[in-house]
Scaffold this motif. Sequence first.
Motif, short mmCIF file in Angstrom:
data_model
loop_
_atom_site.label_atom_id
_atom_site.label_comp_id
_atom_site.label_asym_id
_atom_site.label_seq_id
_atom_site.Cartn_x
_atom_site.Cartn_y
_atom_site.Cartn_z
N SER A 1 0.84 -1.19 0.00
CA SER A 1 0.00 0.00 0.00
C SER A 1 0.88 1.24 0.00
CB SER A 1 -0.90 0.01 1.24
OG SER A 1 -0.12 0.04 2.42
N ARG A 2 0.29 2.34 -0.40
CA ARG A 2 1.00 3.61 -0.29
C ARG A 2 1.15 3.97 1.19
NH1 ARG A 2 1.52 6.66 -4.91
NH2 ARG A 2 0.35 5.93 -6.73
N LEU A 3 2.15 4.81 1.46
CA LEU A 3 2.41 5.19 2.84
C LEU A 3 1.46 6.29 3.30
CD1 LEU A 3 6.31 5.26 2.73
CD2 LEU A 3 4.88 3.53 3.81
N SER A 4 1.02 6.16 4.53
CA SER A 4 0.18 7.16 5.16
C SER A 4 0.62 7.30 6.61
CB SER A 4 -1.28 6.75 5.10
OG SER A 4 -2.07 7.52 5.98
N PRO A 5 0.81 8.52 7.10
CA PRO A 5 1.23 8.69 8.51
C PRO A 5 0.25 8.07 9.50
CG PRO A 5 1.54 10.74 7.30
CD PRO A 5 0.79 9.81 6.38
N MET B 1 3.59 10.34 13.83
CA MET B 1 3.51 8.90 13.58
C MET B 1 3.93 8.09 14.79
SD MET B 1 5.13 8.60 9.76
CE MET B 1 5.42 6.83 10.01
N LYS B 2 3.48 6.87 14.81
CA LYS B 2 3.89 5.92 15.85
C LYS B 2 5.30 5.44 15.55
CE LYS B 2 0.83 3.75 17.92
NZ LYS B 2 -0.31 2.91 18.37
N VAL B 3 6.16 5.43 16.57
CA VAL B 3 7.54 4.96 16.43
C VAL B 3 7.82 3.99 17.56
CG1 VAL B 3 9.97 5.63 16.35
CG2 VAL B 3 8.22 7.19 15.45
N ILE B 4 8.45 2.87 17.23
CA ILE B 4 8.83 1.86 18.23
C ILE B 4 10.28 1.45 17.98
CG2 ILE B 4 8.34 -0.43 19.19
CD1 ILE B 4 5.45 -0.10 18.16
N ALA B 5 11.06 1.37 19.04
CA ALA B 5 12.45 0.95 18.95
C ALA B 5 12.68 -0.30 19.79
CB ALA B 5 13.38 2.06 19.40
N THR B 6 13.69 -1.08 19.41
CA THR B 6 14.07 -2.24 20.21
C THR B 6 15.56 -2.24 20.47
OG1 THR B 6 14.29 -3.62 18.22
CG2 THR B 6 12.18 -3.75 19.43
N ILE C 1 -2.64 0.55 12.54
CA ILE C 1 -1.39 0.42 11.78
C ILE C 1 -1.48 -0.75 10.81
CG2 ILE C 1 1.10 0.06 11.91
CD1 ILE C 1 0.11 2.76 12.99
N LYS C 2 -1.23 -0.45 9.54
CA LYS C 2 -1.28 -1.46 8.47
C LYS C 2 0.08 -1.63 7.78
CE LYS C 2 -5.72 -1.56 9.23
NZ LYS C 2 -6.28 -2.64 10.08
N THR C 3 0.94 -0.63 7.94
CA THR C 3 2.21 -0.61 7.22
C THR C 3 3.34 -0.32 8.20
OG1 THR C 3 1.14 0.19 5.21
CG2 THR C 3 3.53 0.48 5.36
N ILE C 4 4.45 -1.05 8.05
CA ILE C 4 5.62 -0.83 8.88
C ILE C 4 6.78 -0.35 8.02
CG2 ILE C 4 7.27 -1.84 10.51
CD1 ILE C 4 4.36 -1.77 11.54
N ILE C 5 7.39 0.75 8.43
CA ILE C 5 8.62 1.25 7.81
C ILE C 5 9.76 0.75 8.70
CG2 ILE C 5 9.93 3.31 7.18
CD1 ILE C 5 7.06 4.70 7.08
N PHE D 1 0.95 -7.37 7.50
CA PHE D 1 1.36 -5.98 7.35
C PHE D 1 2.06 -5.77 6.01
CE2 PHE D 1 1.21 -6.45 11.98
CZ PHE D 1 0.58 -5.27 12.36
N ALA D 2 1.93 -4.58 5.46
CA ALA D 2 2.82 -4.16 4.38
C ALA D 2 4.12 -3.71 5.03
CB ALA D 2 2.19 -3.02 3.59
N VAL D 3 5.25 -4.09 4.44
CA VAL D 3 6.56 -3.79 5.04
C VAL D 3 7.42 -3.04 4.03
CG1 VAL D 3 8.64 -4.75 6.09
CG2 VAL D 3 6.42 -5.87 6.46
N HIS D 4 7.90 -1.87 4.42
CA HIS D 4 8.81 -1.08 3.61
C HIS D 4 10.16 -1.07 4.30
CE1 HIS D 4 5.73 1.03 0.93
NE2 HIS D 4 5.02 0.27 1.75
#
Length: 202
Positions: A9-13, A53-58, A102-106, A128-131
């Motif tokens: 999918s196209r990206l959306s914030p 946007m949602k941001v998650i770090a590990t 959330i449907k797409t992960i960058i 999920f769509a993954v970029h």
Amino acid sequence: MSVARATFSRLSPKTSALFLCDMQEKFRNNICYFPQIVEVSRRLFEAAKILDMKVIATEQYPKGLGHTVPELGLNGSSVPIIEKTKFSMCVPPVEDHLGSEIKTIILCGIESHVCVYHTALDLLAKGFAVHVVVDAASSRSMVDRKYAFKQMNKAGAVMTTSECVILGLVGDAAHPKFREVQKLIIKPAPDTGLLTFEKANL
């Protein structure tokens, strides 16, 4: 068409999240183009902040590998940093933070052929769509990096660049936050060695 391909999918914030994978101190001197990878990831993080946007770090086993490097810019932010030992960001605390919109992960970070790779596969399996941002992901070996990208692409992830992602999230020069985001890419992203490696191995 595979299930993974169908989720493109196209990206959306509003429906995208940025995953920052394991950019930790002990990797600093071992990962190819580490300073540049962190700088490109920082640009993505700054864009995500501007666009709410949602941001998650590990962090992978921080007791042994140290914590996230300060130059990424997470200090003082509200970004959750999840400790893990699994070679994937898809662990329950991360999934708990995602939510249903959330449907797409960058996806960016290290290492491309380990935690980034397994994160991408796990996310694709979950629909999920993954970029994968190729100029924001690396490994200790350029060969591992190159073939991880090939494998993730074949599995259904989108191989992309940081500028493509940043402009794709805005989508229109008329966007009210375009000028803020544009400042992040006025100067080209630093070279992360992909073209140099390709030319040397033709």
